[in-house]
Design a protein around this motif. Structure first.
Motif, short mmCIF file in Angstrom:
data_model
loop_
_atom_site.label_atom_id
_atom_site.label_comp_id
_atom_site.label_asym_id
_atom_site.label_seq_id
_atom_site.Cartn_x
_atom_site.Cartn_y
_atom_site.Cartn_z
N GLY A 97 0.73 -1.23 -0.05
CA GLY A 97 0.04 -0.16 0.05
C GLY A 97 0.82 1.33 -0.05
N ALA A 98 1.92 1.14 -0.53
CA ALA A 98 2.99 2.30 -0.45
C ALA A 98 2.33 3.78 -1.06
CB ALA A 98 4.43 1.74 -1.18
N ARG A 99 1.68 3.51 -2.19
CA ARG A 99 0.97 4.62 -2.62
C ARG A 99 0.05 5.50 -1.87
NH1 ARG A 99 2.86 2.16 -7.38
NH2 ARG A 99 3.12 3.65 -9.01
N VAL A 100 -0.85 4.56 -1.26
CA VAL A 100 -1.70 4.92 -0.30
C VAL A 100 -1.34 5.68 0.86
CG1 VAL A 100 -4.00 4.53 0.99
CG2 VAL A 100 -3.58 3.49 -1.17
N VAL A 101 -0.20 4.95 1.49
CA VAL A 101 0.40 5.47 2.40
C VAL A 101 0.87 6.96 2.41
CG1 VAL A 101 2.20 5.13 4.08
CG2 VAL A 101 1.08 3.12 3.63
N ARG A 102 1.68 7.15 1.24
CA ARG A 102 2.32 8.45 0.95
C ARG A 102 1.24 9.25 0.61
NH1 ARG A 102 8.26 6.76 -1.26
NH2 ARG A 102 8.36 5.08 0.04
N ALA A 103 0.10 8.77 -0.29
CA ALA A 103 -0.70 9.74 -0.52
C ALA A 103 -1.52 10.39 0.63
CB ALA A 103 -1.91 9.26 -1.50
N PHE A 104 -1.56 9.85 1.87
CA PHE A 104 -2.44 10.46 2.83
C PHE A 104 -0.95 10.63 3.87
CE2 PHE A 104 -5.61 7.80 1.53
CZ PHE A 104 -6.91 8.40 1.96
N SER A 105 0.16 10.75 3.27
CA SER A 105 1.36 11.02 4.11
C SER A 105 1.51 10.57 5.51
CB SER A 105 1.28 12.67 4.66
OG SER A 105 1.38 13.47 3.03
N LYS A 106 1.33 9.13 5.41
CA LYS A 106 1.33 8.42 6.71
C LYS A 106 2.38 7.93 7.19
CE LYS A 106 -2.82 8.61 8.24
NZ LYS A 106 -3.35 8.98 9.62
N GLU A 107 3.55 8.15 6.44
CA GLU A 107 4.89 7.41 6.66
C GLU A 107 5.42 7.40 8.06
OE1 GLU A 107 4.35 9.78 4.32
OE2 GLU A 107 5.64 9.34 2.42
N GLU A 108 5.35 8.88 8.68
CA GLU A 108 5.72 8.75 10.20
C GLU A 108 4.76 8.02 11.20
OE1 GLU A 108 6.61 12.72 11.12
OE2 GLU A 108 7.74 13.03 9.45
N GLU A 109 3.74 7.83 10.92
CA GLU A 109 2.81 7.30 11.95
C GLU A 109 3.29 5.60 11.63
OE1 GLU A 109 -1.17 7.86 11.14
OE2 GLU A 109 -1.71 5.82 12.02
N GLN A 110 3.42 5.35 10.15
CA GLN A 110 3.41 3.97 10.14
C GLN A 110 4.75 3.41 10.86
OE1 GLN A 110 1.76 1.48 8.41
NE2 GLN A 110 -0.08 3.12 8.52
N GLU A 111 6.03 4.55 10.74
CA GLU A 111 7.15 4.19 11.31
C GLU A 111 7.03 3.98 12.50
OE1 GLU A 111 10.50 6.69 9.94
OE2 GLU A 111 9.58 6.83 7.98
N ARG A 112 6.34 4.91 13.30
CA ARG A 112 6.16 4.58 14.90
C ARG A 112 5.48 3.46 15.10
NH1 ARG A 112 4.63 10.04 14.51
NH2 ARG A 112 2.45 9.54 14.55
N LYS A 113 4.44 3.16 14.34
CA LYS A 113 3.69 1.80 14.66
C LYS A 113 4.65 0.76 14.48
CE LYS A 113 -0.40 -0.05 12.35
NZ LYS A 113 -1.32 0.52 11.21
N LEU A 114 5.59 0.56 13.54
CA LEU A 114 6.67 -0.48 13.52
C LEU A 114 7.53 -0.57 14.48
CD1 LEU A 114 7.87 -2.67 11.02
CD2 LEU A 114 9.57 -1.23 11.96
N GLU A 115 8.08 0.58 14.88
CA GLU A 115 8.84 1.05 15.97
C GLU A 115 8.12 0.22 17.35
OE1 GLU A 115 11.03 4.55 16.63
OE2 GLU A 115 12.10 3.61 18.05
N ALA A 116 7.08 0.61 17.55
CA ALA A 116 6.38 -0.02 18.68
C ALA A 116 6.30 -1.58 18.60
CB ALA A 116 4.92 0.49 18.56
N ALA A 117 6.12 -2.02 17.39
CA ALA A 117 5.87 -3.45 17.31
C ALA A 117 7.10 -4.27 17.41
CB ALA A 117 5.26 -3.94 15.84
N ALA A 118 8.51 -3.44 16.90
CA ALA A 118 9.74 -4.06 16.91
C ALA A 118 10.13 -4.23 18.40
CB ALA A 118 10.85 -3.35 16.16
N LYS A 119 9.61 -3.07 19.20
CA LYS A 119 10.14 -2.84 20.47
C LYS A 119 9.55 -3.98 21.28
CE LYS A 119 11.68 1.72 22.39
NZ LYS A 119 11.02 2.83 22.02
#
Lengths: 575, 577
Positions: free
Chosen positions: A201-223
């Motif tokens: 969903g790379a296009r959608v994530v970027r269209a909604f400018s959600k990159e940073e939020e997704q990064e936070r989400k991943l960091e939480a999961a990785a932690k």
């Protein structure tokens, strides 16, 4: 798990003899400390160098015999486990090929592939380990204790105390952690899910400018994954040092109490050393046992997943072996009050449908997504069984038909085209490998595939990659249509199979079908009015129910649902 | 090799903040190994004090055992500490690698995402990161303790009796050589085996995926024959690989047994001639067991290290991908009313194939532009350029008079609401998915948006309504239902400009008719770009661009194009007669 036992049966001999050899090896291994004890007590004490040599020679001999029997066992283990694994994979594959749509939907193809490859490998490893280790490790533990008892009953009490403590530590760490591993895997799944979503969903994530939020989400999961992993690591960190410490404490105890026994003469110095050696052997054997248990736990889980497949009885059987020829006056397809429901719960996908299609006629089926069109298509070649009512082909209930013969007479072109790797030819002749050249050529022409089939360099022998990825969506669809037609079926079912074709090709296809497949009963399923309006009869489906059944003219007159569909597709014209 | 060295250097950089901890772990490992190896020495010393009846020196036994106790405590404490520290470092680095890999995914141009298969990213993210952690961090400590064990054992043995020590040193390489010979011999069989395992998996994947078709074509037998062939071959090579490899353990065990016997004989003979005490023999015997073990382990660790370096190389290759040019420093641009201009734009996906050449177009605010053409003609390219998923090769795209390269990407993209053909739903509830672009939206707003696109009905029928959890990109929902949720998402945003890229192509016409009405509502007064292959939905557009094989061949209104009698007319007529 019982379903796996028959696969072991051909290897009964290996399963019995293999461990026997291993047992011999373990037995000789247990004798070694005793030989060393004799070497010290007799050889060294008496200053007899030749005795030392002789005992040393015996040790080498014991090792040699151990090596031979161990190699024999490995041979048996390899033979049995590979044979077992191969038979098992063949059986799983055969079972999956006998599945109907219901079971396929339940298991899903990727999970079946995992069971065929990964899971069967785990079980195969389990069988090899069963032969190689299951006898050896426990025998070494028990044997060492027994040997100790024969030397000195009193001193062997130390073994009887230490062994359970070691076992307890190992079991505790193991069983505390096994469920936690599952948790860790879940967390890792979460990391991969987020990653996959962001790739697809790379296009959608970027269209909604959600990159940073997704990064936070991943960091939480990785932690979270890190936290749980470290938690497991804490317990694991104890395992090896703790067992080693307990073993050394045991040795200390043996020396302390042994000193008294040597003093009184009930124990020799060499035997004391044998005791110390047995203690070391017990620890090694227990650790081997742990690995064995881990492999078995994995193998058992895999075994259960495989049994789930093997124990499944396909909903659709192979029929009662009957067949029926087409005859005048008998409809080619007939449905009497047919209902269909997937699984046990939920709504009916089809509800009380009755139709009758005379030989050579065309039935159109129209309806929105989820109206039950594809279900209806699948019932005719018996990809599913009805929940109520009956489906008849040439006047015979499809459940009485020999399933293979029934399907040979029906060409079903599914909504999403399936192309196999091979050539264009091998794909077109999949249903009828001995189709004549003319039939193949006609099928390619009718399906409007001639332009891309014959224009290519190798023509009909053109290589096709898996899934037909080197073809466009429309080309794939046309090839699957050609495949159905090349087998000259009595009944041809097109399940929305022109959806990827542009309007012109779609139209040409329908014209060719009309003109060149006389005598063939055709079912055309579509969302487009243009595709079905020329049919002899049209069935309008809505939420699995029959909303109208008749010719285009009749339906325009008395079916509101049909009129609405027609209107929605004409909308553009009137504006 | 040079490459591997470079990779190791980069890995060290990555681990740098953890280096003090790693050093501590190494110290603990050394201390733990030392303690472990000292135990047999003390045990031997005690045994020497227990010679025969009435020849037991209890005081010596006691003093040896009293030293043994704290040594055991030390081996316990240092062993645990070493594991704890390595674990902590290891998983910290794993997390950091995953986070920065993911940041890379979010940072690279869309082109890179399109070019590299998702599966490749996934295996870097999961398997390769694990490999690096296992191999380089766990492996490093294991390797270190292994080497320390070997060295210390050697020192201990030499101090006790150098002759026997030499016997051990001379014999142990035998087991290593044996293991290496077996490994080399079996390598070919193993690679053949894994090749066959791969093709079996691939075959099953294809056949299981096509199972329905195979069954309905009566070709299940054929599929089974193919399977049996690969399966039979796998059995042959699997057996060879397994039998060959399974000789390793018994053979090395035999060599270890030889070493053991040699120590016993040499020790015994030395004791006979009065050179060595019996306790020393006992100590040597336990060393003989321990000395060969790390050698065997080290071979395994070396293989693991190789895998790890290869994994790290693959990870770094992704990390080195060019990210999008930074745009944080760009000034905020004034919001206009939605004017778009393509000025002499040229663009190619691949240098050899021209896509768009010198294309110019001005779209006034509020205009509706439709892009039509057969499948695969490049309709989506214009959208890719407009959203800056791809950058133009020459020329410029301007939004509200500003070159979009002078704008923050986030700012540009926030001006568009986009609905694509392929739906994207995140793991989360239906409501969360609708509020994807505006997390603070109230429940009322979410429901209103869903109602506006006729999604409210089916959502309410789901098990938990708006709180239903969606997994795996909306598993269980029909394509149409998924698309409606995506449309509701844009509905909620009310963006100044709209992009609909085949947004209704997977919905049946009846639903499309309804959704179309919702779009009409949404598009009113907004600049909109609509890509469609059903012509019925775009006839009222202010401008229709007709594309064919990557080029814009015609443009104009519906009536102008029909009058012109070109490609559009052919397309249009084939649709309705």
């Amino acid at each position: 798990m019982k379903s796996l036992l028959p696969f072991l049966k051909p290897y009964r001999k290996e399963l019995f003899i293999g461990p026997l050899f291993k047992w011999v090896e373990a037995f000789f291994e247990l004798l070694v400390p005793l030989v060393v004890a004799r070497l010290i007590d007799v050889g060294v004490k008496n200053g007899d160098a030749s005795y030392v040599w002789r005992q040393g020679g015996i040790m080498v001999l014991l090792g040699l015999v151990g090596l031979c029997s161990s190699l024999c066992c490995q041979y048996m283990a390899s033979k049995a486990s590979q044979g077992f694994g191969t038979d098992l994979r063949g059986a799983i594959f055969r079972k999956v090929m006998s599945f109907s749509g219901a079971e396929l939907d339940y298991f899903t193809a990727p999970s079946l592939v995992t069971r065929l490859t990964g899971d069967s490998y785990q079980v195969q490893q389990g069988v090899a380990m069963l032969i190689r280790m299951a006898v050896r490790a426990p025998f070494l533990v028990v044997g060492a204790v027994v040997m100790a008892m024969t030397i000195d009953m009193q001193l062997s009490l130390v073994f009887i105390c230490v062994t359970p403590v070691l076992a307890l530590i190992i079991w505790f760490v193991l069983f505390k952690n096994v469920p936690r591993y599952r948790e860790v895997n879940k967390k890792l799944d979460r990391v991969s899910t987020i990653t996959r979503e962001n790739l697809l969903g790379a296009r959608v994530v970027r269209a909604f400018s959600k990159e940073e939020e997704q990064e936070r989400k991943l960091e939480a999961a990785a932690k979270e994954h890190e936290r749980l992993s470290v938690g497991i690591g804490k317990l694991n960190a104890l395992l090896s040092p703790l067992t080693s410490a307990v073993m050394n404490l045991g040795i200390a105890a043996i020396i302390w109490f042994g000193a008294g026994n040597v003093d009184t003469g009930s124990l020799t110095q060499g035997e004391l050393i044998a005791f110390v050696n047995y203690m070391g052997q017990i620890l090694l054997a227990l650790i081997a046992l742990v690995n064995l248990v881990l492999i078995f736990i994995k193998a058992a889980a895999s075994g259960r997943r495989i049994c789930e497949v093997l124990d499944t009885t396909p909903e659709v059987d192979s029929g009662r072996g009957e067949s029926a020829e087409a005859a005048d006056g008998i409809p080619a397809i007939e449905m009497r009050g047919v209902s269909m429901r997937y699984g046990r719960s939920g709504d009916n996908a089809l509800d009380d449908i009755s139709i009758s299609v005379p030989r050579g006629e065309t039935l159109g089926v129209i309806g929105g997504t989820g109206s039950g069109k594809s279900t209806l298509a699948g019932l005719i070649p018996r990809m599913y069984d009805v929940s109520g009512g009956e489906v008849l082909v040439n006047g015979l209930d499809v459940r009485a038909w020999d399933a293979e013969k029934l399907r040979q007479r029906i060409g079903l072109v599914p909504q999403s085209p399936t192309i196999l790797s091979g050539t264009i030819l091998s794909n077109v002749t999949l249903k009828k490998p001995d189709a004549s050249e003319e039939d193949i050529k006609a099928a390619i022409e009718i399906s409007q595939s001639a332009d891309f089939v014959y224009s290519g360099e190798n023509g009909i022998m053109r290589e096709i990659t898996a899934g037909g990825r080197n073809l466009s969506g429309g080309q794939r669809q046309r090839l699957t249509i050609a495949r159905a037609i090349a087998a000259k079926p009595e009944i041809l079912i097109l399940d929305d199979s022109a959806s990827a074709l542009d309007m012109r090709t779609d139209k040409a296809l329908r014209r060719a079908l009309r003109e060149r497949t006389r005598g063939m009963t055709v079912v055309i399923i579509s969302q487009r009015v243009s595709a079905v309006e020329g049919a002899d009869r049209i069935l309008v489906l809505s939420g699995g129910k029959c909303a109208g059944y008749g010719t285009h003219g009749e339906l325009m007159k008395n079916c509101a649902e049909y009129r609405e569909i027609v209107k929605s597709q004409e909308a553009g014209e009137n504006e | 090799m040079n490459n591997a060295a470079g990779t190791l250097k980069r890995l060290l950089m990555l681990v740098k903040p953890q280096l003090p901890k790693m050093l501590l772990a190494f110290l603990c490992a050394a201390a733990g190994v030392g303690a472990t190896l000292y135990c047999p020495v003390l045990a031997g010393r005690a045994i020497d004090a227990i010679i025969a009846p009435s020849q037991v020196n209890y005081a010596d036994v006691k003093s040896a055992l009293l030293i043994l106790l704290p040594v055991i405590a030390a081996l316990l404490v240092f062993g645990v500490l070493m594991s704890l520290i390595t674990n902590k470092v290891c998983y910290r680095v794993v997390r950091e690698m995953r986070v920065s890999l993911f940041a890379k995914i979010c940072g690279v141009p869309i082109k890179t995402i399109d070019d590299i298969p998702a599966g490749e990213w996934m295996s870097r993210m999961v398997t390769d990161v694990d490999n690096v952690a296992d191999g380089l961090l766990q492996g490093a400590t294991q390797l270190f303790s292994g080497i320390v064990t070997i060295l210390m054992t050697l020192v201990f043995m030499l101090t006790i009796d150098w002759v026997i020590a030499l016997v051990v040193v001379a014999l142990t390489p035998l087991s290593l050589i044996l293991a290496a010979v077996i490994a080399r011999g079996s390598r070919k069989m193993f690679s053949k085996q894994s090749l066959l395992q791969g093709s079996l998996g691939g075959y099953a994947e294809e056949m299981f995926g096509a199972q329905r078709v195979l069954v309905s074509c009566g070709a299940a037998k054929m599929a089974q024959d193919g399977m049996d062939k690969i399966n039979g071959e796998l059995k042959t090579w699997g057996f060879r690989a397994q039998i060959y490899a399974s000789f390793t353990n018994p053979s090395t065990r035999f060599v270890n047994g030889l070493v053991y016997a040699a120590v016993a004989i040499a020790g015994g003979l030395s004791a006979v001639s009065g050179g060595m005490t019996i306790g020393a023999i006992s100590c040597f015997l336990s060393y003989a067991n321990q000395y060969t073990k790390p050698f065997n382990e080290v071979t395994g660790i070396m293989a693991q290290l190789q895998t790890a370096v290869m994994s790290a190389e693959r990870i770094f290759a992704l990390m080195d991908l060019q990210s999008e040019s930074p745009d944080k420093a760009l000034p905020a641009q004034e919001k206009g009313n939605g004017e778009v201009e393509f000025r002499h734009v040229s663009f190619r996906y691949v240098p050899e194939r021209p896509m768009i050449e010198d294309f110019s177009l001005t779209v006034r605010a509020g205009m509706r532009v439709a892009i039509v053409g057969p499948t695969g003609c490049g309709k989506t390219t214009l959208i890719n350029l407009l959203m800056r998923f791809y950058d133009v090769d020459s020329g410029a795209v301007l939004v509200d008079g500003v070159d979009i390269r002078d704008m923050k990407r986030e700012e540009l993209r926030s001006r568009f609401g986009m609905v694509l053909q392929e739906t994207f739903l995140t793991t989360g509830t239906v409501a969360e998915n609708i509020a994807f672009g505006r997390e603070n939206a109230s429940m009322e707003e979410i429901v209103a948006a869903a109602k506006a696109v006729h999604a409210d009905g089916f959502i309410r029928q789901m098990d938990d309504g708006y709180d239903t959890l969606l997994l795996n990109n909306g598993e269980g929902l029909s394509q149409g239902q998924k698309q409606l949720i995506c449309i509701a998402r844009v509905m909620l945003l009310q963006p100044p400009m709209l992009i609909l890229d085949e947004a209704t192509s997977s919905i049946d016409t009846l639903t499309e008719h309804r959704v179309q009405r919702a779009f009409e509502k949404l598009m009113k007064g907004r600049t909109a770009f609509v890509v469609a292959h059903r012509l019925s939905t775009i006839q009222s557009s202010d401008l229709i661009l007709v594309m064919r094989a990557g080029k814009i061949v015609e443009s104009g209104t519906h009536h102008e194009l029909l009058k012109a009698g070109g490609f559009y007319k052919t397309l249009y007529e084939s649709q309705f007669d």
